[in-house]
Design an enzyme around this catalytic site. Structure first.
Site, PDB file in Angstrom:
ATOM      1  N   ASN A 183       0.985  -1.333  -0.015  1.00 46.18           N
ATOM      2  CA  ASN A 183       0.119  -0.125   0.113  1.00 46.18           C
ATOM      3  C   ASN A 183       1.067   1.449   0.123  1.00 46.18           C
ATOM      4  O   ASN A 183       1.295   1.612   1.095  1.00 46.18           O
ATOM      5  CB  ASN A 183      -0.879  -0.146   1.108  1.00 46.18           C
ATOM      6  CG  ASN A 183      -1.653   1.249   1.418  1.00 46.18           C
ATOM      7  OD1 ASN A 183      -1.748   1.924   0.499  1.00 46.18           O
ATOM      8  ND2 ASN A 183      -2.154   1.241   2.633  1.00 46.18           N
ATOM      9  N   LYS A 210      -0.045   4.017  -0.255  1.00 47.86           N
ATOM     10  CA  LYS A 210      -0.748   5.463   0.162  1.00 47.86           C
ATOM     11  C   LYS A 210      -0.532   6.569  -0.383  1.00 47.86           C
ATOM     12  O   LYS A 210      -0.505   6.367  -1.689  1.00 47.86           O
ATOM     13  CB  LYS A 210      -0.223   5.688   1.685  1.00 47.86           C
ATOM     14  CG  LYS A 210      -0.181   4.518   2.364  1.00 47.86           C
ATOM     15  CD  LYS A 210      -0.199   4.566   4.061  1.00 47.86           C
ATOM     16  CE  LYS A 210      -0.234   3.389   4.569  1.00 47.86           C
ATOM     17  NZ  LYS A 210      -0.314   3.281   6.104  1.00 47.86           N
ATOM     18  N   HIS A 269      -9.977   0.683   4.800  1.00 48.90           N
ATOM     19  CA  HIS A 269      -8.396   0.874   5.346  1.00 48.90           C
ATOM     20  C   HIS A 269      -8.565   1.734   6.667  1.00 48.90           C
ATOM     21  O   HIS A 269      -9.543   2.663   6.758  1.00 48.90           O
ATOM     22  CB  HIS A 269      -7.370   1.461   4.302  1.00 48.90           C
ATOM     23  CG  HIS A 269      -6.250   1.760   4.866  1.00 48.90           C
ATOM     24  ND1 HIS A 269      -5.595   2.508   5.803  1.00 48.90           N
ATOM     25  CD2 HIS A 269      -5.109   0.792   4.899  1.00 48.90           C
ATOM     26  CE1 HIS A 269      -4.351   2.438   6.027  1.00 48.90           C
ATOM     27  NE2 HIS A 269      -4.012   1.254   5.593  1.00 48.90           N
ATOM     28  N   GLU A 322      -7.048   4.421   7.621  1.00 49.30           N
ATOM     29  CA  GLU A 322      -6.911   5.639   7.227  1.00 49.30           C
ATOM     30  C   GLU A 322      -7.944   6.453   6.719  1.00 49.30           C
ATOM     31  O   GLU A 322      -8.536   7.250   7.126  1.00 49.30           O
ATOM     32  CB  GLU A 322      -5.810   5.991   6.399  1.00 49.30           C
ATOM     33  CG  GLU A 322      -4.485   5.989   7.428  1.00 49.30           C
ATOM     34  CD  GLU A 322      -3.165   5.553   6.547  1.00 49.30           C
ATOM     35  OE1 GLU A 322      -3.164   5.238   5.534  1.00 49.30           O
ATOM     36  OE2 GLU A 322      -2.287   4.995   7.448  1.00 49.30           O
ATOM     37  N   GLU A 343      -5.476  -5.282  10.547  1.00 49.01           N
ATOM     38  CA  GLU A 343      -4.511  -4.214  10.590  1.00 49.01           C
ATOM     39  C   GLU A 343      -4.935  -3.511  11.805  1.00 49.01           C
ATOM     40  O   GLU A 343      -5.726  -2.652  11.984  1.00 49.01           O
ATOM     41  CB  GLU A 343      -4.691  -3.107   9.502  1.00 49.01           C
ATOM     42  CG  GLU A 343      -4.285  -3.746   8.315  1.00 49.01           C
ATOM     43  CD  GLU A 343      -3.475  -2.697   7.218  1.00 49.01           C
ATOM     44  OE1 GLU A 343      -2.347  -2.980   7.014  1.00 49.01           O
ATOM     45  OE2 GLU A 343      -4.290  -1.927   6.977  1.00 49.01           O
ATOM     46  N   GLY A 374       1.928   2.217  10.730  1.00 47.71           N
ATOM     47  CA  GLY A 374       2.802   3.382  10.523  1.00 47.71           C
ATOM     48  C   GLY A 374       3.452   3.621  11.868  1.00 47.71           C
ATOM     49  O   GLY A 374       4.220   4.911  11.941  1.00 47.71           O
ATOM     50  N   SER A 379       3.144  -2.224  10.437  1.00 46.95           N
ATOM     51  CA  SER A 379       4.715  -2.057  10.637  1.00 46.95           C
ATOM     52  C   SER A 379       5.459  -3.373  10.390  1.00 46.95           C
ATOM     53  O   SER A 379       6.485  -3.904  11.024  1.00 46.95           O
ATOM     54  CB  SER A 379       4.920  -1.702  12.045  1.00 46.95           C
ATOM     55  OG  SER A 379       4.514  -0.588  12.433  1.00 46.95           O
TER      56      SER A 379
HETATM   57  P1  PGA Z   1       2.425   0.380   7.586  1.00 47.07           P
HETATM   58  O1  PGA Z   1       1.068   0.420   7.152  1.00 47.07           O
HETATM   59  O2  PGA Z   1       3.066  -0.984   7.003  1.00 47.07           O
HETATM   60  O3  PGA Z   1       3.286   1.447   7.383  1.00 47.07           O
HETATM   61  O4  PGA Z   1       2.318   0.375   9.071  1.00 47.07           O
HETATM   62  C1  PGA Z   1       0.199  -0.589   6.858  1.00 47.07           C
HETATM   63  C2  PGA Z   1      -0.953  -0.267   6.155  1.00 47.07           C
HETATM   64  O5  PGA Z   1      -1.437   0.977   6.243  1.00 47.07           O
HETATM   65  O6  PGA Z   1      -1.575  -0.868   5.310  1.00 47.07           O
END
Ligand code: PGA
Length: 250
Positions: free
Chosen positions: A10, A12, A96, A98, A166, A172, A208
């Site tokens: 992803n 983003k 997701h 976010e 997740e 993140g 992460s």
């Molecule tokens: P990250 O994000 O690996 O940077 O923690 C995962 C995601 O948002 O799908």
């Protein structure tokens, strides 16, 4: 039936067109061909038309990070799932963290998106996960159940879904879930899915994920792969995660 292992990247809201093209050009030498079918990259949707050509014949699929639940209409700034379909895109992230926490996407909207994607013959990757407060209050299982139930409310049971667990506190933050925490959540999700006859659904872990934590996570019986954010932005790092996942035996 053996479940398919899958790694999704992803990106983003990152990557300029030139960076995305240079990334795509590195893939043929980073990965062996026979492994590529199980990798999907989710760039910003404005990059999709450029990257379709760049990733053509690489075996790597492209997906969208989001879409609207209507096919088209007066929805300024949104991405039409019908347009994605016409571009040849087969996968779309839905719900997701976010989208849910920054943009207020609700469980109901998530369900409507799944329904529309199924009507178009596309595969939703349904993202679910609890916040740190919900975990501390012992609500994780209830949250996961509610999110899955809403997402599947009008889903077509004959069509494919992929689920991504997740935990919000791991996204993140550099704070990856321990294999024990992740496996417990995946087992709970698999049990819910089993009750709907969907026990063979691919369930990814996200939050992460890095090359150094992939091996222990992928050895968990209910983890079928990963949804990778930050670490998918570096082609070498992402290729490493893909190889470690796809080569690991369970
Ligand atoms: P990250 O994000 O690996 O940077 O923690 C995962 C995601 O948002 O799908």
């Amino acid at each position: 039936m053996k479940r398919r292992k899958l790694v999704a990247g992803n990106w983003k809201m990152n990557m300029a067109p030139s960076e995305a093209k240079s990334y795509a050009s590195k893939y043929p030498r980073l990965l062996k061909r026979d492994m590529e079918v199980n990798i999907i990259i989710f760039p910003q949707s404005i990059l999709l038309p450029i990257l379709i050509d760049e990733f053509k014949n690489s075996g790597i699929k492209l997906g969208s990070q989001n879409c609207h639940w209507e096919l088209q209409g007066a929805f300024t700034g949104e991405t039409s799932p019908q347009t994605l379909k016409q571009l040849g895109i087969e996968y779309c992230l839905v719900g997701h963290s976010e989208r849910r926490h920054t943009f207020g996407e609700t469980n109901v909207q998530t369900g409507m998106k799944v329904r529309t994607l199924h009507q178009l013959g596309m595969t939703p990757i349904i993202c679910v996960g609890e916040t740190v407060g919900e975990r501390e209050r012992g609500q994780t299982e209830d949250i996961l159940r509610t999110q899955i139930d809403s997402a599947l409310k009008d889903a077509d049971p004959k069509k494919t879904i992929i689920v991504a667990y997740e935990p919000v506190w791991a996204i993140g933050t550099g704070r990856v879930a321990t294999p024990d925490i992740a496996q417990k959540a995946h087992a709970v999700l698999r049990e819910y899915l089993k009750q709907r006859g969907l026990q063979n659904t691919t369930i990814l872990y996200g939050g992460s994920v890095k090359p150094d934590n992939v091996a222990t996570l992928v050895s968990c019986p209910d983890i079928d792969g990963f949804l990778v954010g930050g670490a998918s932005l570096e082609p070498e790092e992402f290729a490493n995660i893909c190889l470690l996942t796809l080569n690991a035996s369970r």
